[in-house]
Design an enzyme around this catalytic site. Structure first.
Site, PDB file in Angstrom:
ATOM      1  CG  ASP A  10      -1.842   1.238   1.249  1.00 14.71           C
ATOM      2  OD1 ASP A  10      -2.546   1.453   0.246  1.00 14.71           O
ATOM      3  OD2 ASP A  10      -1.848   1.988   2.234  1.00 14.71           O
ATOM      4  CB  SER A  11       0.177   4.746  -0.883  1.00 13.62           C
ATOM      5  OG  SER A  11      -0.975   4.864  -0.078  1.00 13.62           O
ATOM      6  CB  CYS A  73      -3.076   0.602  -2.555  1.00  9.72           C
ATOM      7  SG  CYS A  73      -3.112   2.355  -2.964  1.00  9.72           S
ATOM      8  CD  GLU A 158      -0.866   7.705   5.533  1.00 11.30           C
ATOM      9  OE1 GLU A 158       0.333   7.944   5.747  1.00 11.30           O
ATOM     10  OE2 GLU A 158      -1.295   6.562   5.295  1.00 11.30           O
ATOM     11  CB  CYS A 192      -9.815   4.584   0.088  1.00  9.02           C
ATOM     12  SG  CYS A 192      -8.216   5.109   0.775  1.00  9.02           S
ATOM     13  CG  HIS A 194      -5.588   5.196   4.178  1.00  9.67           C
ATOM     14  ND1 HIS A 194      -4.955   4.604   3.114  1.00  9.67           N
ATOM     15  CD2 HIS A 194      -4.621   5.825   4.886  1.00  9.67           C
ATOM     16  CE1 HIS A 194      -3.668   4.874   3.177  1.00  9.67           C
ATOM     17  NE2 HIS A 194      -3.435   5.612   4.243  1.00  9.67           N
TER      18      HIS A 194
HETATM   19  N1  DGL Z   1      -5.039   3.283   0.640  1.00 11.60           N
HETATM   20  C1  DGL Z   1      -5.049   3.823  -0.688  1.00 11.60           C
HETATM   21  C2  DGL Z   1      -6.273   3.318  -1.443  1.00 11.60           C
HETATM   22  O1  DGL Z   1      -6.831   2.283  -1.123  1.00 11.60           O
HETATM   23  C3  DGL Z   1      -4.988   5.308  -0.865  1.00 11.60           C
HETATM   24  C4  DGL Z   1      -4.086   6.099  -0.034  1.00 11.60           C
HETATM   25  C5  DGL Z   1      -3.376   7.199  -0.775  1.00 11.60           C
HETATM   26  O2  DGL Z   1      -3.995   8.172  -1.214  1.00 11.60           O
HETATM   27  O3  DGL Z   1      -2.177   7.032  -0.870  1.00 11.60           O
HETATM   28  O4  DGL Z   1      -6.673   3.948  -2.403  1.00 11.60           O
END
Ligand code: DGL
Length: 277
Positions: A10-11, A73, A158, A192, A194
Site C-alpha cells: 500500500d502507499s 491499495c 495519516e 480506499c 484507509h
Molecule cells: N489506501 C489507498 C487506497 O486504497 C490510498 C491512499 C493514498 O492516497 O495514498 O486507495
C-alpha cells in the site's frame, strides 16, 4: 523451506486493514508488508507517478522473495495494476503474480444492494479512473454506481486526526455529497483501504438501512479462492506464519501509527527502494 511470503503493498498504512483480515483468514502463510509512506499519499498523484512508484515497490517485494503481491491499495490497483500485468510481468519470471483489490470487490458488491444503487467513496485517483463503474458493470450491469472523491480523508487518517472533532466536518461533507447524487443508494463501499478507520464516523452520517462495506474481508475471501484455484502458486508459498513490515519512511512512526490499522503491535524495518529511472 525458502522464505516465499505473500507480499502486501500500500502507499502507506491503509493496506494493513487488508492484511489484518487476510492473515486472520489465512494465518498459515508468511506475509511481507510494504508501505511506501515516504511517498504517500498516492490518491492525488498522476497516473505516471502512481505507476512508477507502485512498480518499484512491487519489484522490491519480488526481490525479497514474494511470488505473489497484492496491491492492497485501490489507487494503485486503479492506476498501475493493468500496466504492471500487461507490460512488466511478461518480461519477468512467468510464475510471478500481482493482484489488485478492485476486481474482487466489484465482483461481489451487487450482492449487497436491493435498490441496485451503489455508492463508492475513494481517492480522487480511484474515482477519476472510473475503475469501479467499469468493473462493477461487468458482473452487475443493472447496478448504478455513484462515486464521491474524498481527498481530505487520507491526510486526516495519516496524520492521526481521524478520531478528532475536525474529521466530522469532512466526513459529513463527502457522505452528504454522495447521498445527494441518489437518495436510493443502499450500499456504500469504502473504496480506499484507509477508510475503515473512519467507519464509525461515516456511520453517523449515513441512514441506518444503508450498508457500509470495507474491503478487508472481501479481499481475504477472494485470495482464499484464488489460492484454491491456483495450487501451483499455493504450493510455492512458505507457511511459517510470520508477519514482517517494511516502510520506506520512519520506522518508529510506522510502529506507533500502523498498529491502529493492523489491530496489534508492529515492529517495522526500513526499506530503501531501488528507483528504476
Ligand atoms: N489506501 C489507498 C487506497 O486504497 C490510498 C491512499 C493514498 O492516497 O495514498 O486507495
Amino acid at each position: 523451506m525458502d522464505y516465499r511470503p505473500i507480499g502486501i503493498f500500500d502507499s502507506g498504512y491503509g493496506g494493513l486493514t487488508v492484511l489484518r483480515e487476510v492473515a486472520a483468514l489465512l494465518p498459515e502463510y508468511d506475509y511481507l508488508y510494504l508501505g511506501d509512506n515516504a511517498r504517500s499519499p498516492y490518491g492525488t498523484r498522476s497516473f505516471a507517478s502512481v505507476y512508477t512508484y507502485t512498480k518499484e515497490c512491487v519489484f522490491e517485494l519480488f526481490n525479497k522473495g514474494c511470488p505473489l503481491v497484492i496491491l492492497a491499495c485501490n489507487t494503485a490497483s486503479a492506476k498501475a495494476l493493468r500496466s504492471i500485468q500487461q507490460k512488466d510481468l511478461p518480461k519477468m519470471d512467468p510464475k510471478l503474480r500481482v493482484l489488485g483489490v478492485i476486481r474482487p470487490t466489484a465482483e461481489v458488491i451487487g450482492n449487497y444492494s436491493s435498490s441496485r444503487k451503489v455508492g463508492v467513496l475513494g481517492t480522487s485517483g480511484t474515482v477519476v479512473s472510473e475503475s469501479y463503474p467499469m468493473e462493477i458493470a461487468k458482473t452487475f450491469p443493472s447496478v448504478k454506481v455513484h462515486q464521491q472523491a474524498c481527498p481530505m480523508w487520507v491526510p486526516l487518517i495519516e496524520n492521526d486526526e481521524h478520531n478528532g472533532p475536525g474529521a466530522d466536518y469532512f466526513v459529513k461533507e463527502y457522505v452528504d455529497q454522495l447521498l445527494e447524487k441518489d437518495p436510493e443508494i443502499d450500499t456504500i463501499l469504502l473504496g480506499c483501504t484507509h477508510y475503515p478507520l473512519l467507519a464509525d464516523k461515516i456511520r453517523k452520517y449515513v441512514p441506518d438501512h444503508v450498508k457500509i462495506l470495507s474491503q478487508g474481508e472481501i479481499v481475504a475471501e477472494s485470495l482464499k479462492d484464488y489460492l484454491h484455484r491456483h495450487p501451483e502458486m499455493e504450493q510455492t508459498l512458505s507457511k511459517g506464519g510470520s508477519r514482517r513490515f517494511l516502510t520506506t519512511d520512519d520506522t518508529s512512526a510506522f510502529d506507533a501509527h500502523g498498529s491502529t490499522f493492523f489491530g496489534s503491535d508492529i515492529r517495522s524495518e526500513h526499506c530503501v527502494i531501488d528507483h528504476l529511472g
